[in-house]
Design a protein around this motif. Structure first.
Motif, PDB file in Angstrom:
ATOM      1  N   LEU A 134      -3.543  55.216  76.200  1.00 41.20           N
ATOM      2  CA  LEU A 134      -2.820  55.531  75.396  1.00 41.20           C
ATOM      3  C   LEU A 134      -1.178  55.358  75.388  1.00 41.20           C
ATOM      4  O   LEU A 134      -0.277  54.868  74.735  1.00 41.20           O
ATOM      5  CB  LEU A 134      -2.634  56.750  75.461  1.00 41.20           C
ATOM      6  CG  LEU A 134      -4.495  57.593  74.926  1.00 41.20           C
ATOM      7  CD1 LEU A 134      -4.286  59.149  74.893  1.00 41.20           C
ATOM      8  CD2 LEU A 134      -4.345  56.549  73.074  1.00 41.20           C
ATOM      9  N   VAL A 135      -0.849  54.852  76.723  1.00 39.06           N
ATOM     10  CA  VAL A 135       1.212  54.044  77.135  1.00 39.06           C
ATOM     11  C   VAL A 135       1.164  53.321  76.827  1.00 39.06           C
ATOM     12  O   VAL A 135       1.778  52.875  76.074  1.00 39.06           O
ATOM     13  CB  VAL A 135       0.770  54.988  78.427  1.00 39.06           C
ATOM     14  CG1 VAL A 135       2.133  53.853  79.142  1.00 39.06           C
ATOM     15  CG2 VAL A 135       1.175  56.473  79.056  1.00 39.06           C
ATOM     16  N   GLU A 136       0.105  52.366  76.508  1.00 32.95           N
ATOM     17  CA  GLU A 136       0.102  50.948  76.455  1.00 32.95           C
ATOM     18  C   GLU A 136       0.111  50.511  74.928  1.00 32.95           C
ATOM     19  O   GLU A 136       0.562  50.217  74.882  1.00 32.95           O
ATOM     20  CB  GLU A 136      -1.183  49.727  76.890  1.00 32.95           C
ATOM     21  CG  GLU A 136      -1.275  49.475  78.435  1.00 32.95           C
ATOM     22  CD  GLU A 136      -2.396  48.852  79.026  1.00 32.95           C
ATOM     23  OE1 GLU A 136      -3.192  48.428  78.188  1.00 32.95           O
ATOM     24  OE2 GLU A 136      -2.562  48.208  79.753  1.00 32.95           O
ATOM     25  N   ALA A 137      -1.004  51.620  74.430  1.00 35.22           N
ATOM     26  CA  ALA A 137      -1.091  52.606  72.773  1.00 35.22           C
ATOM     27  C   ALA A 137       1.203  52.329  72.594  1.00 35.22           C
ATOM     28  O   ALA A 137       1.182  51.451  71.406  1.00 35.22           O
ATOM     29  CB  ALA A 137      -1.456  52.700  72.556  1.00 35.22           C
ATOM     30  N   ALA A 138       1.720  52.897  73.306  1.00 36.33           N
ATOM     31  CA  ALA A 138       2.810  53.458  72.212  1.00 36.33           C
ATOM     32  C   ALA A 138       3.929  52.704  73.072  1.00 36.33           C
ATOM     33  O   ALA A 138       4.648  51.843  72.048  1.00 36.33           O
ATOM     34  CB  ALA A 138       3.341  54.511  72.975  1.00 36.33           C
ATOM     35  N   GLU A 139       3.496  51.807  74.061  1.00 33.73           N
ATOM     36  CA  GLU A 139       4.394  50.111  74.363  1.00 33.73           C
ATOM     37  C   GLU A 139       3.734  48.878  73.350  1.00 33.73           C
ATOM     38  O   GLU A 139       4.392  48.373  73.108  1.00 33.73           O
ATOM     39  CB  GLU A 139       3.850  50.051  75.604  1.00 33.73           C
ATOM     40  CG  GLU A 139       4.523  50.303  76.993  1.00 33.73           C
ATOM     41  CD  GLU A 139       6.180  50.596  77.310  1.00 33.73           C
ATOM     42  OE1 GLU A 139       6.640  49.393  76.635  1.00 33.73           O
ATOM     43  OE2 GLU A 139       6.383  51.210  77.761  1.00 33.73           O
ATOM     44  N   TYR A 140       2.635  49.031  72.937  1.00 33.54           N
ATOM     45  CA  TYR A 140       2.429  48.160  71.648  1.00 33.54           C
ATOM     46  C   TYR A 140       3.124  48.114  70.592  1.00 33.54           C
ATOM     47  O   TYR A 140       3.741  47.705  69.657  1.00 33.54           O
ATOM     48  CB  TYR A 140       0.385  48.185  71.731  1.00 33.54           C
ATOM     49  CG  TYR A 140       0.185  47.490  70.853  1.00 33.54           C
ATOM     50  CD1 TYR A 140       0.141  45.799  70.563  1.00 33.54           C
ATOM     51  CD2 TYR A 140       0.058  47.951  68.743  1.00 33.54           C
ATOM     52  CE1 TYR A 140      -0.404  45.296  69.386  1.00 33.54           C
ATOM     53  CE2 TYR A 140      -0.402  47.221  67.855  1.00 33.54           C
ATOM     54  CZ  TYR A 140      -0.392  46.239  68.046  1.00 33.54           C
ATOM     55  OH  TYR A 140      -0.246  45.055  66.672  1.00 33.54           O
ATOM     56  N   LEU A 141       3.329  49.391  69.949  1.00 29.42           N
ATOM     57  CA  LEU A 141       3.951  49.771  68.951  1.00 29.42           C
ATOM     58  C   LEU A 141       5.750  49.450  68.959  1.00 29.42           C
ATOM     59  O   LEU A 141       6.271  49.156  68.024  1.00 29.42           O
ATOM     60  CB  LEU A 141       4.115  51.241  68.596  1.00 29.42           C
ATOM     61  CG  LEU A 141       2.109  51.883  68.144  1.00 29.42           C
ATOM     62  CD1 LEU A 141       2.260  53.419  68.277  1.00 29.42           C
ATOM     63  CD2 LEU A 141       1.971  51.241  67.151  1.00 29.42           C
ATOM     64  N   LYS A 142       5.728  49.932  70.157  1.00 25.39           N
ATOM     65  CA  LYS A 142       6.959  49.322  70.623  1.00 25.39           C
ATOM     66  C   LYS A 142       7.580  48.566  70.361  1.00 25.39           C
ATOM     67  O   LYS A 142       9.000  47.922  69.552  1.00 25.39           O
ATOM     68  CB  LYS A 142       7.271  49.798  71.839  1.00 25.39           C
ATOM     69  CG  LYS A 142       9.354  50.241  71.889  1.00 25.39           C
ATOM     70  CD  LYS A 142       9.616  50.736  73.593  1.00 25.39           C
ATOM     71  CE  LYS A 142      10.956  50.113  74.427  1.00 25.39           C
ATOM     72  NZ  LYS A 142      11.305  50.284  75.335  1.00 25.39           N
ATOM     73  N   ALA A 143       6.655  46.953  70.918  1.00 26.47           N
ATOM     74  CA  ALA A 143       6.872  45.840  70.807  1.00 26.47           C
ATOM     75  C   ALA A 143       6.551  45.169  69.089  1.00 26.47           C
ATOM     76  O   ALA A 143       6.929  44.207  69.278  1.00 26.47           O
ATOM     77  CB  ALA A 143       5.793  45.146  71.551  1.00 26.47           C
ATOM     78  N   ASN A 144       6.320  45.570  68.308  1.00 23.04           N
ATOM     79  CA  ASN A 144       5.769  45.161  67.414  1.00 23.04           C
ATOM     80  C   ASN A 144       6.314  46.576  65.910  1.00 23.04           C
ATOM     81  O   ASN A 144       5.197  47.932  66.040  1.00 23.04           O
ATOM     82  CB  ASN A 144       3.823  44.858  67.523  1.00 23.04           C
ATOM     83  CG  ASN A 144       3.371  43.941  68.039  1.00 23.04           C
ATOM     84  OD1 ASN A 144       3.291  43.185  67.877  1.00 23.04           O
ATOM     85  ND2 ASN A 144       3.070  44.867  69.570  1.00 23.04           N
ATOM     86  N   PRO A 145       6.970  46.722  65.583  1.00 25.98           N
ATOM     87  CA  PRO A 145       7.668  47.993  64.617  1.00 25.98           C
ATOM     88  C   PRO A 145       6.668  48.292  63.776  1.00 25.98           C
ATOM     89  O   PRO A 145       7.119  48.956  62.688  1.00 25.98           O
ATOM     90  CB  PRO A 145       9.310  48.226  65.215  1.00 25.98           C
ATOM     91  CG  PRO A 145       9.049  46.327  65.253  1.00 25.98           C
ATOM     92  CD  PRO A 145       8.455  45.843  66.203  1.00 25.98           C
ATOM     93  N   ASP A 146       6.185  46.425  63.032  1.00 25.01           N
ATOM     94  CA  ASP A 146       6.137  46.802  61.849  1.00 25.01           C
ATOM     95  C   ASP A 146       3.988  47.384  62.318  1.00 25.01           C
ATOM     96  O   ASP A 146       3.260  47.749  60.919  1.00 25.01           O
ATOM     97  CB  ASP A 146       5.558  45.358  61.223  1.00 25.01           C
ATOM     98  CG  ASP A 146       7.468  45.060  60.821  1.00 25.01           C
ATOM     99  OD1 ASP A 146       8.051  45.429  60.387  1.00 25.01           O
ATOM    100  OD2 ASP A 146       7.419  43.746  60.554  1.00 25.01           O
ATOM    101  N   ALA A 147       3.779  47.548  62.963  1.00 24.18           N
ATOM    102  CA  ALA A 147       2.134  47.987  63.547  1.00 24.18           C
ATOM    103  C   ALA A 147       2.815  49.714  63.656  1.00 24.18           C
ATOM    104  O   ALA A 147       3.000  50.493  63.401  1.00 24.18           O
ATOM    105  CB  ALA A 147       1.508  47.089  64.595  1.00 24.18           C
ATOM    106  N   GLU A 148       1.282  49.991  62.955  1.00 27.05           N
ATOM    107  CA  GLU A 148       1.134  50.976  62.722  1.00 27.05           C
ATOM    108  C   GLU A 148      -0.617  51.343  63.910  1.00 27.05           C
ATOM    109  O   GLU A 148      -1.442  50.676  63.317  1.00 27.05           O
ATOM    110  CB  GLU A 148       0.858  51.943  61.677  1.00 27.05           C
ATOM    111  CG  GLU A 148      -0.729  51.396  61.153  1.00 27.05           C
ATOM    112  CD  GLU A 148      -0.453  52.136  59.600  1.00 27.05           C
ATOM    113  OE1 GLU A 148       0.077  53.149  59.558  1.00 27.05           O
ATOM    114  OE2 GLU A 148      -1.699  52.155  59.020  1.00 27.05           O
TER     115      GLU A 148
END
Length: 335
Positions: A134-148
């Motif tokens: 889940l932490v990596e999921a938050a990092e993924y969203l931070k790196a991909n601002p258009d993703a959800e």
């Protein structure tokens, strides 16, 4: 002579009837706040009931009536010990979330002993998701601002509670923009959530750790899953990072949650009956056969007497209420 024989037959019949009545077991209905016979609510209640009935000399059966009817039964039953409930945290969460009225609050029932726990609450994703925790999921969203990331949860349930702990942590550590990239999708039973994941309609689902093991490591990419967040420690769990291990906290403390199963009675339960159940439940939870049966189901006995269980569940309710009040409501999270 005939009259004498008739009298003797009547006396004998009365004696047999009395003996049968004396040997008849007390009939006890064990209601649960679920209508399913395949989930943890039924499996735990059924296992506990079988052993508790043996200790108490009951003829007992679990009745999966659903939450609304369970609450109403506890509110209206006369407390003679003919009906009890065994259920998990939804007993108080339904009221805290506002699904049920205050007339069904813990204060309007009697808390019995804690008898079991299910530590298997988890969040799962498809095996090929671009994050493993889940932490990596938050990092993924931070790196991909258009993703959800779409997360399947059931409104007003333990799954919502576990999600709120994660959402609150993301909000505190990554800010509102990243938190808004998370979106809740309202879902029902576990099978529905899994199908939504396989169909690509959600990205993460709330599930049971042991339930998803049949899909971990399978070759079928459509079905393959992985655990991205476990809510509590499970002995032998591999590749299943807990919230605590990931550093997910609430109020500065590592967040952990197991479903706690307690016995609940009507408010005016007979005190002697409740005391006898306490004694019997303690014996059940020490029974090696019971421990073995629970372990086979991946659950565990977890005895607390009624007084300790009441303090425990009231304190847990307070903590979970603080979490709920710190987060947006479900309608906002689903936007």
């Amino acid at each position: 002579m005939k009259r004498r024989v008739l009298c003797m037959l009547l006396v004998l019949a009365m004696a047999v009837t009395c003996l049968a009545g004396c040997n008849r077991k007390k009939s006890v209905r064990v209601v649960i706040g679920s209508s399913s016979t395949s989930g943890d609510s039924y499996l735990i209640a059924d296992t506990v009931t079988r052993y508790l009935a043996e200790e108490m000399g009951w003829d007992a059966k679990v009745d999966p009536v659903g939450a609304a009817e369970m609450f109403e039964i506890l509110r209206t039953d006369k407390g003679k010990g003919d009906t009890i409930a065994i259920f998990h945290d939804m007993t108080y969460l339904g009221v805290v979330f506002g699904t049920y009225g205050e007339e069904y609050a813990l204060e309007n029932m009697t808390v019995g002993p804690r008898v079991a726990q299910n530590p298997g609450c988890c969040f799962a994703a498809k095996a090929d998701a671009p994050y493993n925790t889940l932490v990596e999921a938050a990092e993924y969203l931070k790196a991909n601002p258009d993703a959800e990331i779409r997360v399947a949860c059931e409104n007003g349930s333990v799954s919502t509670l576990c999600y709120l702990a994660y959402y609150n942590w993301v909000l505190d550590n990554y800010g509102q923009e990243v938190a808004d990239q998370l979106r809740v999708i309202a879902a029902g039973v576990t099978s529905e959530k899994r199908q939504m994941l396989w169909d690509g309609n959600v990205d993460i689902i709330f599930d049971d750790y042991y339930g998803i093991q049949q899909y971990v490591g399978v070759d079928d990419k459509q079905l393959a899953m992985k655990c991205v967040g476990l809510l509590d420690e499970i002995e032998g769990a591999e590749n299943a990072p807990t919230y605590a291990e990931q550093g997910i906290t609430f109020n500065g403390e590592p967040f952990a949650l197991s479903k706690d199963f307690l016995v609940y009675y009507p408010k005016d339960i007979d005190a002697d009956f409740a005391k006898a159940v306490d004694t019997a439940a303690a014996k059940v939870c020490e029974n090696e056969s019971f421990k073995s049966d629970m372990a086979k189901l991946n659950y565990r006995g977890a005895y607390l007497d009624s007084a300790a269980a009441k303090d425990f569940i009231y304190n847990k309710r307070t903590e979970m209420t603080q979490l709920i009040e710190a987060c947006p409501d479900f309608d906002y999270l689903t936007q």
